[in-house]
Design an enzyme around this catalytic site. Structure first.
Site, PDB file in Angstrom:
ATOM      1  N   SER A 120       0.825  -1.202   0.000  1.00 34.79           N
ATOM      2  CA  SER A 120       0.000   0.000   0.000  1.00 34.79           C
ATOM      3  C   SER A 120       0.863   1.256   0.000  1.00 34.79           C
ATOM      4  O   SER A 120       0.623   2.188  -0.767  1.00 34.79           O
ATOM      5  CB  SER A 120      -0.940  -0.012   1.209  1.00 34.79           C
ATOM      6  OG  SER A 120      -1.732   1.152   1.234  1.00 34.79           O
ATOM      7  N   HIS A 166       4.704 -14.364 -13.460  1.00 32.04           N
ATOM      8  CA  HIS A 166       5.184 -13.334 -14.382  1.00 32.04           C
ATOM      9  C   HIS A 166       5.703 -13.914 -15.689  1.00 32.04           C
ATOM     10  O   HIS A 166       5.335 -13.469 -16.785  1.00 32.04           O
ATOM     11  CB  HIS A 166       6.301 -12.516 -13.727  1.00 32.04           C
ATOM     12  CG  HIS A 166       5.925 -11.901 -12.421  1.00 32.04           C
ATOM     13  ND1 HIS A 166       4.659 -11.428 -12.166  1.00 32.04           N
ATOM     14  CD2 HIS A 166       6.646 -11.670 -11.294  1.00 32.04           C
ATOM     15  CE1 HIS A 166       4.623 -10.934 -10.930  1.00 32.04           C
ATOM     16  NE2 HIS A 166       5.805 -11.078 -10.388  1.00 32.04           N
ATOM     17  N   LYS A 197      18.028 -14.287  -8.442  1.00 39.77           N
ATOM     18  CA  LYS A 197      18.440 -13.199  -7.565  1.00 39.77           C
ATOM     19  C   LYS A 197      19.960 -13.101  -7.534  1.00 39.77           C
ATOM     20  O   LYS A 197      20.665 -14.068  -7.822  1.00 39.77           O
ATOM     21  CB  LYS A 197      17.899 -13.418  -6.155  1.00 39.77           C
ATOM     22  CG  LYS A 197      16.393 -13.208  -6.045  1.00 39.77           C
ATOM     23  CD  LYS A 197      15.932 -13.242  -4.606  1.00 39.77           C
ATOM     24  CE  LYS A 197      14.466 -12.865  -4.483  1.00 39.77           C
ATOM     25  NZ  LYS A 197      14.196 -11.460  -4.865  1.00 39.77           N
TER      26      LYS A 197
END
EC number: 1.1.1.49
Length: 480
Positions: free
Chosen positions: A18, A237, A331
């Site tokens: 948020s 994704h 990563k």
């Protein structure tokens, strides 16, 4: 397309998503007058706050994560906000939330909570009349990933949501679909005549999709160690990007027409064999000019979770017969980049003696730079005794900001606007999610059966050397 919402209810309103994405996106949409003037935004979370405190929380988030030039009318935006504290596992709290949010008929709900809380949240919304009717009328709900950890858990989540919301009111988010260049992929394919005749196995040699990160675990320690690279990135994704590249032309730019074609691709994916996949886990090394620890050191314990996956996929249909799709993600890699490479075949015969011919290559950059480039063979300027000398040159769009506009948008801007407007085109349908999980579950079963474990690679590299070999044994080099 369903009707426009006039109230947006944000669950997890004080969380990191948020702060970083949702509130800045909504403020940016407000500044451009893209949301209804009467749209109310109601935040809810476990934190104890009143309306004024939530507005102060939002102001701090906007000042930190939204550029100043995009905060037009911020005071008016903050006045749209209100807040209701709620423990989603306590059924008695939903009545007060319903009073704050108003009737469910024009309500859009954004659920950014842990998947374990989905079921009690759905039950609470339904009990308070915030879900709307089962006949397709009423509130719509948007779900953030992860939507399960395998096909069975994903189906359980979808079943729980379906008890209160019909499919045409469920908006499953994959935020990559909100990125400008991902949407431009649809425009590139289906608004330009010269690409479509070539978009098939006769002319395309292979496709590469890379999603590389330089970061390590950051704040996602527990989630990531449970998920790993395959479930965190490939399942959602990367398979969505593959589907957009490989899908057949839909009959229209309609939510179901587009998603019908994507799910056909996902169902046509051939099971991956053990020799078509490489997994890895980073060790200590140098990343972005700094010495960084290995995965197990960051985690604080030994783990067999993969932080890198490279695989070769095939879409078994007429258009893509024999064309490999190489997927790579990880990563602590050498560079942060998300891109799609469409490698065309070599010309069947060269009329230029001695010329080093290179096949045409389409590069679709998604992040950090949004761009599209096509490499062509062209003559080197000047006169040469050996005849015409050729070289590969990029054909770039000359317009500045051609793909991102005057500023780089947050992917959630498009998705939140479509949620408010009721357009599901850029959201994922249940059958897509389940087709993705079915393919991923089969890969994990292969790992278990074959005893495949992650290979070590140094932070700051491009992953295990076996990933290079995966492509090079087919005569392919990863685009770096």
């Amino acid at each position: 397309m369903t009707g426009r919402a006039h109230t947006l209810l944000l669950f997890g309103a004080t969380g990191d998503l948020s702060r970083r994405m949702l509130l800045p996106s909504l403020c940016a949409l407000h500044a451009e007058k893209l949301v209804p003037e009467d749209l109310r935004i109601v935040g809810t979370a476990r934190s104890e706050m009143n309306d004024a405190q939530f507005r102060n929380f939002a102001r701090d988030a906007l000042e930190k994560f939204l550029p100043a030039e995009r905060r037009g009318g911020m005071a008016d935006f903050l006045n749209r906000l209100s807040y209701q504290q709620l423990d989603v596992t306590a059924p008695e709290g939903y009545a007060e939330l319903a009073k704050k949010a108003g009737p469910g008929e024009d309500l859009a709900i954004f659920l950014s909570t842990a998947p374990s809380l989905f079921k009690p949240t759905i039950e609470g919304l339904a009990s308070a009349g915030l879900a709307g009717a089962k006949d397709g009328k009423g509130a719509r709900i948007s779900l953030e990933k992860p939507l399960g950890s395998d096909l069975a858990s994903s189906a359980a989540i979808n079943d729980a949501v379906a008890t209160a919301f019909p499919e045409n009111r469920i908006f499953r988010i994959d935020h990559y679909l909100g990125k400008e260049t991902v949407q431009n992929l649809l425009a590139l394919r289906f608004a330009n005549l010269f690409f479509e005749p070539l978009w098939r196995s006769q002319y395309i040699d292979h496709v590469q999709i890379t999603v590389a990160e330089t970061v390590g675990l950051e704040s996602r320690v527990d989630f990531y160690d449970d998920a790993g690279a395959l479930r965190d990135m490939v399942q959602n994704h990367m398979l969505q990007l593959l589907a957009l590249v490989a899908m057949e032309p839909p009959g229209s730019f309609d939510a179901n027409a587009v998603r019908d074609e994507k799910v056909k691709v996902l169902r046509a994916l051939r099971p991956v064999s053990a020799d078509e996949i490489v997994t890895g886990q980073y060790r200590g090394g140098a990343s972005a000019g700094q010495i960084v620890p290995g995965y197990d050191e960051e985690l604080g314990r030994d783990s067999d979770t993969e932080t890198f996956v490279a695989l070769k996929a095939h879409v078994d249909n007429w258009r893509w017969r024999g064309v490999p799709f190489y997927l790579r993600t990880g990563k602590r890699l050498a560079r942060r980049v998300t891109e799609i490479i469409v490698q065309f075949r070599q010309v069947p015969h060269s009329i230029f003696p001695g010329a080093k011919m290179k096949p045409n290559r389409l590069v679709i950059g998604i992040q950090p730079e949004e761009n599209i480039s096509l490499t062509l063979m062209a003559k080197v300027p000047g006169i040469d005794q050996q005849g015409m000398v050729l070289r590969s040159v990029p054909l770039d769009i000359a317009m500045p900001d051609a793909f991102s506009g005057k500023f780089k948008r947050i992917a959630y801007e498009r998705l939140l606007l479509d949620l408010i407007e009721g357009d599901q085109t850029l959201f994922v349908r249940r059958d897509e999610v389940e087709a993705q999980w079915q393919w991923i579950d089969a890969i994990r079963e292969t790992w278990a059966r074959e005893g495949i474990t992650p290979k070590p690679y140094a932070a700051g590299s491009w992953g295990p050397s076996a990933a290079i070999a995966l492509a090079e044994r087919d005569g392919v080099s990863w685009h770096e």
